[in-house]
Design an enzyme around this catalytic site. Sequence first.
Site, PDB file in Angstrom:
ATOM      1  N   GLU A 176      32.279  32.751  24.267  1.00 59.99           N
ATOM      2  CA  GLU A 176      32.160  33.495  23.003  1.00 59.99           C
ATOM      3  C   GLU A 176      33.438  33.369  22.161  1.00 59.99           C
ATOM      4  OE1 GLU A 176      31.069  37.391  24.491  1.00 59.99           O
ATOM      5  OE2 GLU A 176      29.224  36.575  25.344  1.00 59.99           O
TER       6      GLU A 176
ATOM      7  N   THR B 104      25.580  30.074  35.304  1.00 64.06           N
ATOM      8  CA  THR B 104      26.000  30.860  34.135  1.00 64.06           C
ATOM      9  C   THR B 104      27.485  30.662  33.805  1.00 64.06           C
ATOM     10  OG1 THR B 104      26.449  32.760  35.528  1.00 64.06           O
ATOM     11  CG2 THR B 104      24.262  32.671  34.523  1.00 64.06           C
TER      12      THR B 104
ATOM     13  N   HIS C 165      25.096  37.989  34.611  1.00 65.80           N
ATOM     14  CA  HIS C 165      24.243  36.899  35.087  1.00 65.80           C
ATOM     15  C   HIS C 165      22.835  37.009  34.515  1.00 65.80           C
ATOM     16  CE1 HIS C 165      26.366  34.491  38.225  1.00 65.80           C
ATOM     17  NE2 HIS C 165      27.268  35.403  37.923  1.00 65.80           N
TER      18      HIS C 165
ATOM     19  N   ASP D   5      35.535  32.489  39.345  1.00 63.60           N
ATOM     20  CA  ASP D   5      35.834  31.285  38.554  1.00 63.60           C
ATOM     21  C   ASP D   5      36.899  31.525  37.491  1.00 63.60           C
ATOM     22  OD1 ASP D   5      34.245  33.069  37.196  1.00 63.60           O
ATOM     23  OD2 ASP D   5      33.232  31.548  36.013  1.00 63.60           O
ATOM     24  N   GLN D   6      37.439  32.747  37.427  1.00 62.53           N
ATOM     25  CA  GLN D   6      38.329  33.097  36.304  1.00 62.53           C
ATOM     26  C   GLN D   6      39.632  32.287  36.300  1.00 62.53           C
ATOM     27  OE1 GLN D   6      38.487  37.376  36.794  1.00 62.53           O
ATOM     28  NE2 GLN D   6      36.255  37.511  36.683  1.00 62.53           N
TER      29      GLN D   6
ATOM     30  N   GLN E 171      30.799  42.477  21.290  1.00 59.71           N
ATOM     31  CA  GLN E 171      31.856  41.452  21.449  1.00 59.71           C
ATOM     32  C   GLN E 171      31.624  40.171  20.635  1.00 59.71           C
ATOM     33  OE1 GLN E 171      33.985  41.047  25.206  1.00 59.71           O
ATOM     34  NE2 GLN E 171      33.500  38.873  25.211  1.00 59.71           N
TER      35      GLN E 171
ATOM     36  N   HIS F  89      31.789  23.989  43.649  1.00 61.35           N
ATOM     37  CA  HIS F  89      30.894  24.396  44.732  1.00 61.35           C
ATOM     38  C   HIS F  89      30.096  23.220  45.287  1.00 61.35           C
ATOM     39  CE1 HIS F  89      32.148  28.435  44.186  1.00 61.35           C
ATOM     40  NE2 HIS F  89      31.760  28.455  42.931  1.00 61.35           N
TER      41      HIS F  89
ATOM     42  N   ASP G 126      18.607  31.970  38.708  1.00 66.65           N
ATOM     43  CA  ASP G 126      20.070  31.896  38.766  1.00 66.65           C
ATOM     44  C   ASP G 126      20.371  30.852  39.828  1.00 66.65           C
ATOM     45  OD1 ASP G 126      22.883  32.542  39.546  1.00 66.65           O
ATOM     46  OD2 ASP G 126      22.568  34.155  38.116  1.00 66.65           O
TER      47      ASP G 126
HETATM   48  C1  U2F Z   1      31.194  37.720  35.654  1.00 66.16           C
HETATM   49  O1  U2F Z   1      31.807  38.074  34.438  1.00 66.16           O
HETATM   50  P1  U2F Z   1      31.860  39.399  33.557  1.00 66.16           P
HETATM   51  O2  U2F Z   1      30.521  39.964  33.362  1.00 66.16           O
HETATM   52  O3  U2F Z   1      32.867  40.366  34.027  1.00 66.16           O
HETATM   53  O4  U2F Z   1      32.491  38.774  32.181  1.00 66.16           O
HETATM   54  P2  U2F Z   1      31.978  37.723  31.149  1.00 66.16           P
HETATM   55  O5  U2F Z   1      31.371  36.524  31.765  1.00 66.16           O
HETATM   56  O6  U2F Z   1      33.129  37.474  30.270  1.00 66.16           O
HETATM   57  O7  U2F Z   1      30.844  38.486  30.350  1.00 66.16           O
HETATM   58  C2  U2F Z   1      31.065  39.712  29.739  1.00 66.16           C
HETATM   59  C3  U2F Z   1      29.935  39.901  28.739  1.00 66.16           C
HETATM   60  O8  U2F Z   1      29.905  41.264  28.332  1.00 66.16           O
HETATM   61  C4  U2F Z   1      29.944  41.349  26.916  1.00 66.16           C
HETATM   62  C5  U2F Z   1      30.584  40.043  26.452  1.00 66.16           C
HETATM   63  C6  U2F Z   1      30.108  39.041  27.506  1.00 66.16           C
HETATM   64  O9  U2F Z   1      28.873  38.470  27.118  1.00 66.16           O
HETATM   65  O10 U2F Z   1      30.167  39.736  25.143  1.00 66.16           O
HETATM   66  N1  U2F Z   1      30.744  42.501  26.485  1.00 66.16           N
HETATM   67  C7  U2F Z   1      30.389  43.144  25.336  1.00 66.16           C
HETATM   68  O11 U2F Z   1      29.435  42.768  24.656  1.00 66.16           O
HETATM   69  N2  U2F Z   1      31.135  44.235  24.942  1.00 66.16           N
HETATM   70  C8  U2F Z   1      32.202  44.678  25.659  1.00 66.16           C
HETATM   71  O12 U2F Z   1      32.821  45.684  25.225  1.00 66.16           O
HETATM   72  C9  U2F Z   1      32.584  43.986  26.836  1.00 66.16           C
HETATM   73  C10 U2F Z   1      31.829  42.896  27.224  1.00 66.16           C
HETATM   74  C11 U2F Z   1      32.296  37.172  36.546  1.00 66.16           C
HETATM   75  F1  U2F Z   1      33.222  38.163  36.804  1.00 66.16           F
HETATM   76  C12 U2F Z   1      32.956  35.973  35.873  1.00 66.16           C
HETATM   77  O13 U2F Z   1      33.970  35.482  36.702  1.00 66.16           O
HETATM   78  C13 U2F Z   1      31.912  34.909  35.571  1.00 66.16           C
HETATM   79  O14 U2F Z   1      32.508  33.854  34.844  1.00 66.16           O
HETATM   80  C14 U2F Z   1      30.760  35.504  34.766  1.00 66.16           C
HETATM   81  C15 U2F Z   1      29.635  34.526  34.500  1.00 66.16           C
HETATM   82  O15 U2F Z   1      29.109  34.019  35.693  1.00 66.16           O
HETATM   83  O16 U2F Z   1      30.218  36.677  35.425  1.00 66.16           O
END
Ligand code: U2F
Length: 452
Positions: free
Chosen positions: A354, A140, A19, A370-371, A331, A149, A118
């Site tokens: 990404e 985000t 976030h 939200d997944q 990533q 929501h 946020d």
């Molecule tokens: C929460 O999500 P997460 O933080 O678990 O996952 P992502 O939204 O996919 O973001 C992961 C970020 O970490 C980076 C990747 C993403 O920008 O590029 N990353 C990396 O650079 N190298 C790695 O080896 C592993 C990850 C939540 F759980 C979700 O449900 C939401 O959608 C999200 C946004 O609100 O936040």
Amino acid sequence: MQVPNEGHVAVLAFPFGTHAAPLLTLTRCLSSSAPNLRFSFLNSAKSNAKVFSKIKPDDYRNIKPCNVDNGIPEDHVFSGHPLEAVELFLRAMPRNFENELKEVVANTGTKITCLLTDSFFWFAADMAAEMGVPWVALWTASPCSVSVHMYTDVIRSTMKGIENGDQTLDFIPGMNTICAKDLPEGVIHGNLDAPFSQMLHKMGLAMPKATALAMNAFEEIDPTITKDLKSKLKMVLNVGPFDLASPPKSYSDDSGCIRWLDCHEPASVAYLSFGTILTPPPNELIALAQALEAQKVPFLWSLRDTSKLHLLEAFLQRTSTQGKVVPWTPQLQVLENSSVGVFITHAGWNSVSESIAGGVPMICRPFFADQMLNSRLVVDIWQIGASLEGGTFTKSGTMRALEIVFSSEKGKKMKENIGVLKAKAKMAVGENGSSTKNFKTLLKVVSGCEEI
Ligand code: U2F
């Protein structure tokens, strides 16, 4: 565009998951376009240390990190509950932010002229009104999930008593294909009174008071939902995808991932990552490993060392030339590498975004929040990825999903579809693109040039 010489933007970050990082990215874009504005970035000390360590001081000259109380009492012993730190932070809000804002104003001698937060922070609506300044909220995740929501009360009353998880949300614009079972917990199922659920509910109710809602998305990705949100809110500004709009100038690759990828054939590698919060259960990790080995797919796997323990040493040895398991990857650069043919993901919004920017089809295994919605969008609406039979990793289900993406007509179509979406995303952040135009409007709002 003319931007004023004065102004002090207080940025309020949510210090968990991914976030604070996208909020800092947006802040950096704004600050480099308005170098005379002052930005104070209020966040927990831990999260500030993490997000600022990834950028060079030269890239944030007019942004000052400011640490807020994380709500963890001294001598607190954590019980191991995954949401404990989050709930302690929620309990400390908004007092922790208010205290730090007073400090920031006293220390700088400049009053706040805009609140950029946020969007979780519903209390910013009243805070901004009291200060007489605009409130810009950053969501985000996807336009679809913020819409859920905003419509929570409608969904609750319409779906009351409905037990069928396949029931669609066709009573909401743009959600004909979204099912009850795709909804984040806290909307109609799970504990509706949990602090996190309540925060999201209050956020949906407060959103119409925001001067602007900004999103890390682009209008063309969900035109119906964007149009509907525009009819309900004062201003809706899709300004992403951030990674295409402002690609990082440098990155670190301590494990040599890019070098390793460069030795592989185009679109041949499976990249695996499940974001920053979760790890699939051990039985699923093992099934996934077995599928990769059986299918002989080269793989790059971002897996924290604690989770790596669940993979059998024998597997790691047998596959040491087939795959690479590392605790962290760059990533963005990984997904841009032409050797990557599929992204096996939890469908967190940043990862989906990404993957679109890299043009890489996905296999989605969503877990929470939200997944499930994101996965539905990827698989059924945009058709740029596959799901798993039964929704979890099994050896045969994962092999099947890999076959679909790598070797079927459907997989070919996914690659084409994601190419089209990627091109639209690039256009959006191009010179006259929708996100570029929206960013200019956002800059006016934040710098006080826009009539509000
Ligand atoms: C929460 O999500 P997460 O933080 O678990 O996952 P992502 O939204 O996919 O973001 C992961 C970020 O970490 C980076 C990747 C993403 O920008 O590029 N990353 C990396 O650079 N190298 C790695 O080896 C592993 C990850 C939540 F759980 C979700 O449900 C939401 O959608 C999200 C946004 O609100 O936040």
